[in-house]
Design a protein around this motif. Structure first.
Motif, PDB file in Angstrom:
ATOM      1  N   TYR A 268      -5.802 -16.996  -1.127  1.00 22.90           N
ATOM      2  CA  TYR A 268      -4.805 -15.966  -1.389  1.00 22.90           C
ATOM      3  C   TYR A 268      -3.445 -16.485  -0.928  1.00 22.90           C
ATOM      4  O   TYR A 268      -3.338 -17.072   0.149  1.00 22.90           O
ATOM      5  CB  TYR A 268      -5.081 -14.683  -0.589  1.00 22.90           C
ATOM      6  CG  TYR A 268      -6.409 -14.002  -0.812  1.00 22.90           C
ATOM      7  CD1 TYR A 268      -7.246 -14.336  -1.867  1.00 22.90           C
ATOM      8  CD2 TYR A 268      -6.826 -13.001   0.049  1.00 22.90           C
ATOM      9  CE1 TYR A 268      -8.460 -13.693  -2.053  1.00 22.90           C
ATOM     10  CE2 TYR A 268      -8.037 -12.344  -0.125  1.00 22.90           C
ATOM     11  CZ  TYR A 268      -8.853 -12.699  -1.174  1.00 22.90           C
ATOM     12  OH  TYR A 268     -10.047 -12.062  -1.347  1.00 22.90           O
TER      13      TYR A 268
ATOM     14  N   GLU B 238      -0.516 -14.343  -0.389  1.00 18.70           N
ATOM     15  CA  GLU B 238      -0.080 -12.952  -0.482  1.00 18.70           C
ATOM     16  C   GLU B 238       1.346 -12.763   0.037  1.00 18.70           C
ATOM     17  O   GLU B 238       1.828 -13.531   0.874  1.00 18.70           O
ATOM     18  CB  GLU B 238      -1.042 -12.060   0.299  1.00 18.70           C
ATOM     19  CG  GLU B 238      -2.458 -12.071  -0.257  1.00 18.70           C
ATOM     20  CD  GLU B 238      -3.402 -11.226   0.567  1.00 18.70           C
ATOM     21  OE1 GLU B 238      -4.216 -10.512  -0.036  1.00 18.70           O
ATOM     22  OE2 GLU B 238      -3.327 -11.280   1.805  1.00 18.70           O
TER      23      GLU B 238
ATOM     24  N   ASP C 252       3.492  -6.177   1.461  1.00 23.02           N
ATOM     25  CA  ASP C 252       3.673  -5.065   0.524  1.00 23.02           C
ATOM     26  C   ASP C 252       3.641  -3.714   1.225  1.00 23.02           C
ATOM     27  O   ASP C 252       3.487  -2.681   0.589  1.00 23.02           O
ATOM     28  CB  ASP C 252       2.591  -5.117  -0.568  1.00 23.02           C
ATOM     29  CG  ASP C 252       1.176  -5.075   0.007  1.00 23.02           C
ATOM     30  OD1 ASP C 252       1.023  -4.897   1.238  1.00 23.02           O
ATOM     31  OD2 ASP C 252       0.218  -5.227  -0.779  1.00 23.02           O
TER      32      ASP C 252
ATOM     33  N   TYR D 142      -2.779  -3.929   5.091  1.00 21.90           N
ATOM     34  CA  TYR D 142      -3.011  -5.358   5.290  1.00 21.90           C
ATOM     35  C   TYR D 142      -1.879  -6.022   6.082  1.00 21.90           C
ATOM     36  O   TYR D 142      -2.063  -7.110   6.635  1.00 21.90           O
ATOM     37  CB  TYR D 142      -3.113  -6.069   3.939  1.00 21.90           C
ATOM     38  CG  TYR D 142      -4.319  -5.728   3.099  1.00 21.90           C
ATOM     39  CD1 TYR D 142      -5.480  -5.203   3.665  1.00 21.90           C
ATOM     40  CD2 TYR D 142      -4.302  -5.927   1.725  1.00 21.90           C
ATOM     41  CE1 TYR D 142      -6.586  -4.901   2.890  1.00 21.90           C
ATOM     42  CE2 TYR D 142      -5.399  -5.629   0.934  1.00 21.90           C
ATOM     43  CZ  TYR D 142      -6.541  -5.105   1.522  1.00 21.90           C
ATOM     44  OH  TYR D 142      -7.632  -4.815   0.745  1.00 21.90           O
TER      45      TYR D 142
ATOM     46  N   THR E 189       0.665 -17.451   4.463  1.00 27.19           N
ATOM     47  CA  THR E 189       0.778 -16.071   4.004  1.00 27.19           C
ATOM     48  C   THR E 189       2.198 -15.548   4.146  1.00 27.19           C
ATOM     49  O   THR E 189       2.946 -15.946   5.042  1.00 27.19           O
ATOM     50  CB  THR E 189      -0.188 -15.165   4.791  1.00 27.19           C
ATOM     51  OG1 THR E 189      -0.103 -13.829   4.283  1.00 27.19           O
ATOM     52  CG2 THR E 189       0.140 -15.147   6.283  1.00 27.19           C
TER      53      THR E 189
ATOM     54  N   ARG F  77       2.458 -12.304   4.584  1.00 27.75           N
ATOM     55  CA  ARG F  77       2.215 -11.115   5.391  1.00 27.75           C
ATOM     56  C   ARG F  77       2.443 -11.431   6.872  1.00 27.75           C
ATOM     57  O   ARG F  77       2.318 -12.583   7.298  1.00 27.75           O
ATOM     58  CB  ARG F  77       0.784 -10.614   5.205  1.00 27.75           C
ATOM     59  CG  ARG F  77       0.422 -10.182   3.789  1.00 27.75           C
ATOM     60  CD  ARG F  77      -0.934  -9.503   3.791  1.00 27.75           C
ATOM     61  NE  ARG F  77      -1.414  -9.192   2.458  1.00 27.75           N
ATOM     62  CZ  ARG F  77      -1.069  -8.109   1.756  1.00 27.75           C
ATOM     63  NH1 ARG F  77      -0.219  -7.256   2.269  1.00 27.75           N
ATOM     64  NH2 ARG F  77      -1.574  -7.901   0.553  1.00 27.75           N
TER      65      ARG F  77
ATOM     66  N   ASP G  95      -3.855 -15.410   8.104  1.00 27.80           N
ATOM     67  CA  ASP G  95      -4.619 -15.788   6.911  1.00 27.80           C
ATOM     68  C   ASP G  95      -5.681 -16.842   7.227  1.00 27.80           C
ATOM     69  O   ASP G  95      -6.346 -17.348   6.317  1.00 27.80           O
ATOM     70  CB  ASP G  95      -3.707 -16.268   5.782  1.00 27.80           C
ATOM     71  CG  ASP G  95      -2.865 -17.486   6.156  1.00 27.80           C
ATOM     72  OD1 ASP G  95      -2.942 -17.943   7.309  1.00 27.80           O
ATOM     73  OD2 ASP G  95      -2.107 -17.969   5.286  1.00 27.80           O
TER      74      ASP G  95
END
Length: 342
Positions: free
Chosen positions: A161, A163, A166, A170, A211, A213, A217
Protein backbone atom coordinates in the motif's frame (compact mmCIF):
# COMPACT_ATOMS: atom_id res chain seq x y z
CA UNK A 1 -32.06 -23.53 1.85
CA UNK A 2 -35.63 -22.67 2.85
CA UNK A 3 -35.42 -18.89 2.41
CA UNK A 4 -33.07 -15.95 2.17
CA UNK A 5 -32.33 -13.83 5.22
CA UNK A 6 -32.66 -10.09 4.63
CA UNK A 7 -29.46 -8.33 5.62
CA UNK A 8 -28.76 -4.61 6.01
CA UNK A 9 -25.20 -3.33 5.52
CA UNK A 10 -23.89 -0.49 7.71
CA UNK A 11 -20.52 1.08 6.94
CA UNK A 12 -19.75 0.99 3.22
CA UNK A 13 -16.05 1.83 3.01
CA UNK A 14 -15.41 -1.84 3.74
CA UNK A 15 -19.00 -3.02 3.55
CA UNK A 16 -19.10 -2.64 -0.23
CA UNK A 17 -16.71 -5.57 -0.58
CA UNK A 18 -19.05 -7.63 1.61
CA UNK A 19 -21.97 -6.65 -0.63
CA UNK A 20 -20.05 -7.78 -3.71
CA UNK A 21 -19.40 -11.20 -2.15
CA UNK A 22 -23.07 -11.68 -1.25
CA UNK A 23 -24.28 -11.18 -4.81
CA UNK A 24 -24.05 -13.52 -7.82
CA UNK A 25 -21.91 -15.30 -8.86
CA UNK A 26 -20.73 -15.88 -5.29
CA UNK A 27 -22.50 -18.86 -3.67
CA UNK A 28 -23.49 -17.12 -0.44
CA UNK A 29 -25.97 -14.98 -2.37
CA UNK A 30 -28.31 -17.99 -2.04
CA UNK A 31 -28.44 -17.37 1.73
CA UNK A 32 -28.83 -13.60 2.02
CA UNK A 33 -30.64 -10.75 0.32
CA UNK A 34 -29.08 -7.30 0.71
CA UNK A 35 -32.11 -5.38 1.89
CA UNK A 36 -30.54 -1.99 2.44
CA UNK A 37 -27.37 -0.01 2.99
CA UNK A 38 -26.35 2.94 5.13
CA UNK A 39 -23.23 5.05 5.67
CA UNK A 40 -22.64 8.35 7.45
CA UNK A 41 -21.05 9.54 4.22
CA UNK A 42 -24.17 10.11 2.11
CA UNK A 43 -22.17 10.43 -1.11
CA UNK A 44 -20.59 7.02 -0.53
CA UNK A 45 -23.96 5.56 0.46
CA UNK A 46 -25.68 6.81 -2.69
CA UNK A 47 -22.80 5.71 -4.94
CA UNK A 48 -22.74 2.18 -3.52
CA UNK A 49 -26.54 1.88 -3.61
CA UNK A 50 -26.62 2.99 -7.25
CA UNK A 51 -23.75 0.71 -8.26
CA UNK A 52 -25.36 -2.41 -6.80
CA UNK A 53 -29.01 -1.33 -7.16
CA UNK A 54 -29.74 -1.49 -3.43
CA UNK A 55 -32.34 0.20 -1.22
CA UNK A 56 -31.02 3.15 0.83
CA UNK A 57 -31.67 3.85 4.51
CA UNK A 58 -31.17 7.37 5.82
CA UNK A 59 -29.99 6.27 9.27
CA UNK A 60 -29.14 3.21 11.34
CA UNK A 61 -32.34 3.85 13.29
CA UNK A 62 -34.39 3.67 10.09
CA UNK A 63 -32.75 0.38 9.19
CA UNK A 64 -33.43 -1.04 12.66
CA UNK A 65 -37.08 -0.02 12.37
CA UNK A 66 -37.41 -2.01 9.15
CA UNK A 67 -39.08 -5.18 10.40
CA UNK A 68 -38.25 -7.07 7.21
CA UNK A 69 -34.50 -6.89 8.01
CA UNK A 70 -33.40 -9.72 10.31
CA UNK A 71 -29.65 -9.08 10.51
CA UNK A 72 -27.14 -6.27 10.21
CA UNK A 73 -23.70 -6.43 8.67
CA UNK A 74 -21.77 -3.89 10.75
CA UNK A 75 -18.57 -2.69 9.04
CA UNK A 76 -17.86 0.57 10.82
CA UNK A 77 -14.49 1.39 12.49
CA UNK A 78 -13.85 -0.63 15.68
CA UNK A 79 -13.94 2.21 18.21
CA UNK A 80 -17.42 2.30 19.71
CA UNK A 81 -18.55 -0.83 17.89
CA UNK A 82 -19.71 -2.54 21.09
CA UNK A 83 -22.32 0.18 21.63
CA UNK A 84 -23.56 -0.28 18.06
CA UNK A 85 -23.77 -4.05 18.53
CA UNK A 86 -25.83 -3.51 21.67
CA UNK A 87 -28.16 -1.08 19.88
CA UNK A 88 -28.66 -3.57 17.05
CA UNK A 89 -29.39 -6.60 19.25
CA UNK A 90 -31.72 -4.55 21.45
CA UNK A 91 -33.65 -3.80 18.26
CA UNK A 92 -34.03 -7.55 17.75
CA UNK A 93 -31.50 -7.94 14.91
CA UNK A 94 -28.61 -10.37 14.57
CA UNK A 95 -25.11 -9.02 13.84
CA UNK A 96 -22.16 -10.00 11.71
CA UNK A 97 -19.12 -7.73 11.97
CA UNK A 98 -15.42 -7.61 11.29
CA UNK A 99 -12.06 -7.57 13.00
CA UNK A 100 -10.87 -6.03 15.29
CA UNK A 101 -14.17 -6.25 17.10
CA UNK A 102 -13.65 -3.56 19.77
CA UNK A 103 -10.95 -1.78 21.81
CA UNK A 104 -12.94 -1.72 25.07
CA UNK A 105 -13.37 -5.26 26.51
CA UNK A 106 -15.76 -4.14 29.24
CA UNK A 107 -18.17 -2.51 26.81
CA UNK A 108 -17.91 -5.53 24.53
CA UNK A 109 -18.72 -7.86 27.44
CA UNK A 110 -21.88 -5.87 28.12
CA UNK A 111 -23.03 -5.97 24.50
CA UNK A 112 -22.37 -9.71 24.20
CA UNK A 113 -24.28 -10.37 27.41
CA UNK A 114 -27.26 -8.45 26.02
CA UNK A 115 -27.02 -10.47 22.78
CA UNK A 116 -26.98 -13.76 24.70
CA UNK A 117 -29.91 -12.72 26.93
CA UNK A 118 -31.95 -11.73 23.87
CA UNK A 119 -30.88 -14.81 21.90
CA UNK A 120 -29.37 -12.77 19.10
CA UNK A 121 -26.52 -14.14 17.01
CA UNK A 122 -23.21 -12.25 16.91
CA UNK A 123 -20.54 -13.39 14.43
CA UNK A 124 -17.11 -11.94 13.66
CA UNK A 125 -14.80 -13.10 10.90
CA UNK A 126 -11.81 -13.16 13.28
CA UNK A 127 -12.02 -14.83 15.67
CA UNK A 128 -14.74 -16.85 14.03
CA UNK A 129 -17.45 -18.67 16.00
CA UNK A 130 -16.00 -22.02 14.95
CA UNK A 131 -12.47 -22.94 13.84
CA UNK A 132 -12.01 -22.91 10.07
CA UNK A 133 -10.75 -26.14 8.39
CA UNK A 134 -7.09 -25.10 8.51
CA UNK A 135 -7.23 -24.53 12.28
CA UNK A 136 -9.18 -27.75 12.82
CA UNK A 137 -6.54 -29.69 10.88
CA UNK A 138 -3.77 -28.26 13.03
CA UNK A 139 -5.74 -29.08 16.20
CA UNK A 140 -6.28 -32.64 14.93
CA UNK A 141 -2.59 -33.21 14.14
CA UNK A 142 -1.56 -31.74 17.46
CA UNK A 143 -3.61 -34.38 19.27
CA UNK A 144 -3.16 -37.26 16.83
CA UNK A 145 0.65 -37.12 16.82
CA UNK A 146 1.16 -36.15 20.46
CA UNK A 147 3.25 -33.18 19.40
CA UNK A 148 3.95 -31.94 22.91
CA UNK A 149 4.14 -28.36 24.05
CA UNK A 150 3.92 -25.46 21.65
CA UNK A 151 7.39 -23.90 21.73
CA UNK A 152 7.12 -21.09 19.19
CA UNK A 153 4.49 -19.59 16.90
CA UNK A 154 5.33 -17.16 14.12
CA UNK A 155 3.20 -15.41 11.53
CA UNK A 156 3.81 -13.18 8.53
CA UNK A 157 1.51 -11.16 6.32
CA UNK A 158 2.17 -8.33 3.89
CA UNK A 159 0.80 -6.32 1.02
CA UNK A 160 1.84 -3.21 -0.88
CA UNK A 161 0.00 0.00 0.00
CA UNK A 162 1.20 3.54 -0.71
CA UNK A 163 -1.49 5.34 1.23
CA UNK A 164 -2.17 8.99 1.85
CA UNK A 165 -3.69 10.55 4.93
CA UNK A 166 -7.46 10.84 4.59
CA UNK A 167 -8.55 11.73 8.14
CA UNK A 168 -10.02 8.25 8.66
CA UNK A 169 -9.40 6.13 11.74
CA UNK A 170 -6.42 4.65 9.88
CA UNK A 171 -4.65 7.99 10.51
CA UNK A 172 -5.18 7.92 14.28
CA UNK A 173 -2.32 6.27 16.24
CA UNK A 174 -4.67 5.68 19.18
CA UNK A 175 -7.46 4.14 17.09
CA UNK A 176 -5.03 2.27 14.83
CA UNK A 177 -2.00 1.23 16.94
CA UNK A 178 0.78 -0.72 15.21
CA UNK A 179 -1.33 -0.26 12.09
CA UNK A 180 -0.11 -3.19 9.95
CA UNK A 181 -0.61 -5.57 12.89
CA UNK A 182 -4.08 -4.23 13.65
CA UNK A 183 -5.24 -4.09 10.03
CA UNK A 184 -3.55 -7.21 8.58
CA UNK A 185 -1.87 -9.14 11.39
CA UNK A 186 -4.95 -9.30 13.61
CA UNK A 187 -5.97 -12.54 11.85
CA UNK A 188 -2.67 -14.09 12.88
CA UNK A 189 -3.01 -12.65 16.37
CA UNK A 190 -6.36 -14.38 16.81
CA UNK A 191 -4.85 -17.62 15.43
CA UNK A 192 -2.13 -17.31 18.08
CA UNK A 193 -4.76 -16.96 20.80
CA UNK A 194 -6.55 -20.03 19.44
CA UNK A 195 -3.43 -22.17 19.78
CA UNK A 196 -1.58 -20.63 22.74
CA UNK A 197 -4.17 -18.69 24.72
CA UNK A 198 -4.22 -15.03 25.61
CA UNK A 199 -0.65 -13.64 25.68
CA UNK A 200 0.94 -12.59 28.94
CA UNK A 201 3.14 -9.98 27.31
CA UNK A 202 3.15 -8.14 23.98
CA UNK A 203 5.73 -5.74 22.57
CA UNK A 204 5.25 -3.94 19.23
CA UNK A 205 7.92 -2.32 17.11
CA UNK A 206 6.81 -0.05 14.27
CA UNK A 207 8.22 2.14 11.51
CA UNK A 208 6.98 4.47 8.79
CA UNK A 209 8.82 3.63 5.59
CA UNK A 210 6.83 5.13 2.73
CA UNK A 211 3.30 5.81 3.96
CA UNK A 212 1.65 9.19 3.75
CA UNK A 213 -0.31 8.43 6.91
CA UNK A 214 0.90 9.38 10.39
CA UNK A 215 0.54 5.72 11.41
CA UNK A 216 3.07 2.97 10.72
CA UNK A 217 3.29 0.85 7.58
CA UNK A 218 5.87 -1.70 8.83
CA UNK A 219 5.60 -3.56 12.13
CA UNK A 220 6.50 -6.56 14.24
CA UNK A 221 4.85 -7.83 17.40
CA UNK A 222 6.59 -10.00 19.99
CA UNK A 223 4.46 -12.14 22.33
CA UNK A 224 4.99 -14.36 25.36
CA UNK A 225 2.44 -16.96 26.49
CA UNK A 226 1.73 -18.73 29.78
CA UNK A 227 3.24 -22.11 28.79
CA UNK A 228 6.55 -20.51 27.80
CA UNK A 229 5.71 -20.31 24.09
CA UNK A 230 7.17 -17.29 22.32
CA UNK A 231 5.52 -15.70 19.30
CA UNK A 232 6.14 -13.07 16.68
CA UNK A 233 4.11 -11.42 13.92
CA UNK A 234 5.53 -9.49 10.99
CA UNK A 235 2.98 -7.33 9.18
CA UNK A 236 3.76 -4.79 6.50
CA UNK A 237 2.26 -2.59 3.80
CA UNK A 238 5.65 -2.30 2.07
CA UNK A 239 6.13 -5.61 0.22
CA UNK A 240 4.98 -6.32 -3.34
CA UNK A 241 5.94 -9.82 -4.47
CA UNK A 242 2.73 -11.52 -5.63
CA UNK A 243 2.24 -13.20 -2.25
CA UNK A 244 0.08 -10.64 -0.47
CA UNK A 245 -2.34 -11.67 2.30
CA UNK A 246 -1.08 -15.26 2.65
CA UNK A 247 -1.16 -15.22 6.48
CA UNK A 248 1.80 -17.58 6.77
CA UNK A 249 2.05 -19.47 10.03
CA UNK A 250 4.73 -21.68 11.62
CA UNK A 251 4.05 -23.64 14.81
CA UNK A 252 7.06 -25.37 16.40
CA UNK A 253 6.13 -28.11 18.87
CA UNK A 254 8.42 -30.31 20.94
CA UNK A 255 7.74 -33.18 18.53
CA UNK A 256 7.22 -31.59 15.13
CA UNK A 257 6.42 -28.46 13.14
CA UNK A 258 3.28 -27.37 11.30
CA UNK A 259 3.35 -24.84 8.46
CA UNK A 260 0.51 -22.92 6.82
CA UNK A 261 1.02 -21.09 3.53
CA UNK A 262 4.79 -20.93 3.91
CA UNK A 263 7.64 -20.71 1.44
CA UNK A 264 8.04 -19.68 -2.20
CA UNK A 265 6.29 -22.71 -3.75
CA UNK A 266 2.52 -22.41 -3.77
CA UNK A 267 -0.23 -24.96 -4.24
CA UNK A 268 -2.94 -22.38 -3.49
CA UNK A 269 -3.47 -19.06 -5.24
CA UNK A 270 -6.49 -17.42 -3.65
CA UNK A 271 -6.27 -15.26 -0.53
CA UNK A 272 -9.08 -17.35 0.97
CA UNK A 273 -7.24 -20.68 0.60
CA UNK A 274 -4.70 -22.50 2.73
CA UNK A 275 -2.10 -25.25 2.55
CA UNK A 276 -1.24 -26.92 5.86
CA UNK A 277 1.84 -29.15 6.24
CA UNK A 278 3.03 -31.31 9.13
CA UNK A 279 6.70 -32.31 9.40
CA UNK A 280 8.13 -34.75 11.97
CA UNK A 281 11.46 -36.49 12.29
CA UNK A 282 14.64 -37.03 14.30
CA UNK A 283 17.80 -34.99 14.12
CA UNK A 284 18.37 -33.97 10.49
CA UNK A 285 16.11 -36.68 9.06
CA UNK A 286 12.47 -36.18 8.25
CA UNK A 287 10.45 -39.32 8.89
CA UNK A 288 6.94 -38.02 8.25
CA UNK A 289 5.30 -35.28 6.23
CA UNK A 290 1.62 -34.61 5.54
CA UNK A 291 0.09 -31.85 3.41
CA UNK A 292 -3.58 -30.87 3.14
CA UNK A 293 -5.13 -28.06 1.10
CA UNK A 294 -8.36 -26.21 1.89
CA UNK A 295 -10.46 -23.66 0.06
CA UNK A 296 -10.72 -21.77 3.35
CA UNK A 297 -8.48 -20.00 5.86
CA UNK A 298 -9.04 -18.40 9.24
CA UNK A 299 -10.49 -14.93 8.83
CA UNK A 300 -13.07 -16.00 6.25
CA UNK A 301 -16.65 -15.01 6.95
CA UNK A 302 -18.64 -18.11 7.87
CA UNK A 303 -21.83 -17.04 6.09
CA UNK A 304 -23.39 -20.49 6.08
CA UNK A 305 -22.83 -20.79 9.84
CA UNK A 306 -24.29 -17.33 10.41
CA UNK A 307 -27.34 -18.31 8.35
CA UNK A 308 -27.86 -21.59 10.21
CA UNK A 309 -27.39 -20.02 13.64
CA UNK A 310 -30.07 -17.44 12.86
CA UNK A 311 -32.52 -20.09 11.65
CA UNK A 312 -31.86 -22.33 14.63
CA UNK A 313 -32.25 -19.46 17.10
CA UNK A 314 -28.82 -20.26 18.53
CA UNK A 315 -27.54 -17.48 20.84
CA UNK A 316 -23.87 -16.66 21.17
CA UNK A 317 -22.12 -19.39 23.15
CA UNK A 318 -20.15 -18.60 26.29
CA UNK A 319 -17.06 -20.18 24.71
CA UNK A 320 -17.24 -17.85 21.72
CA UNK A 321 -17.99 -14.92 23.98
CA UNK A 322 -14.78 -15.72 25.89
CA UNK A 323 -12.73 -15.86 22.66
CA UNK A 324 -14.05 -12.49 21.52
CA UNK A 325 -13.16 -10.94 24.88
CA UNK A 326 -9.66 -12.46 24.74
CA UNK A 327 -9.19 -10.83 21.36
CA UNK A 328 -10.50 -7.47 22.56
CA UNK A 329 -8.28 -7.49 25.65
CA UNK A 330 -5.22 -8.25 23.53
CA UNK A 331 -6.03 -5.46 21.08
CA UNK A 332 -6.50 -3.04 23.99
CA UNK A 333 -3.08 -4.05 25.32
CA UNK A 334 -1.57 -3.52 21.87
CA UNK A 335 -2.71 0.09 21.99
CA UNK A 336 -1.29 0.57 25.48
CA UNK A 337 2.00 -1.09 24.53
CA UNK A 338 2.55 1.19 21.53
CA UNK A 339 1.66 4.28 23.54
CA UNK A 340 4.31 3.28 26.10
CA UNK A 341 6.95 3.27 23.35
CA UNK A 342 6.16 6.78 22.08
Amino acid sequence: MSRKIRLGIVGLRFGEDIIRHLLPPYPDHALFEIAGCYDLNTSRRDTVAHRWKLPVHDSLEAMLEDKSIEAIGLFTPPAGRAALIQTIVEAGKHVVTTKPIEFDPEKLATSLRVARDRRRVVHVNSPSPRPTPDLRQIDQWREQFDMGRLVSIRGEVWASYCERADQSWYDDPVACPAAPVLRLGVYLLNDFIHFAGEPLQIRPMTERLRTGRPTADNATLQLRFANGCLGSIFASFCVEDGDSYRNSLILNFENGTIYRNCGPYRSTYGMRESEVTLVRGTGCRRTEAHCVMFDAISGNYLWSDFYQDILSDAPISRAYEARLLESARTIARLSSAEEALT
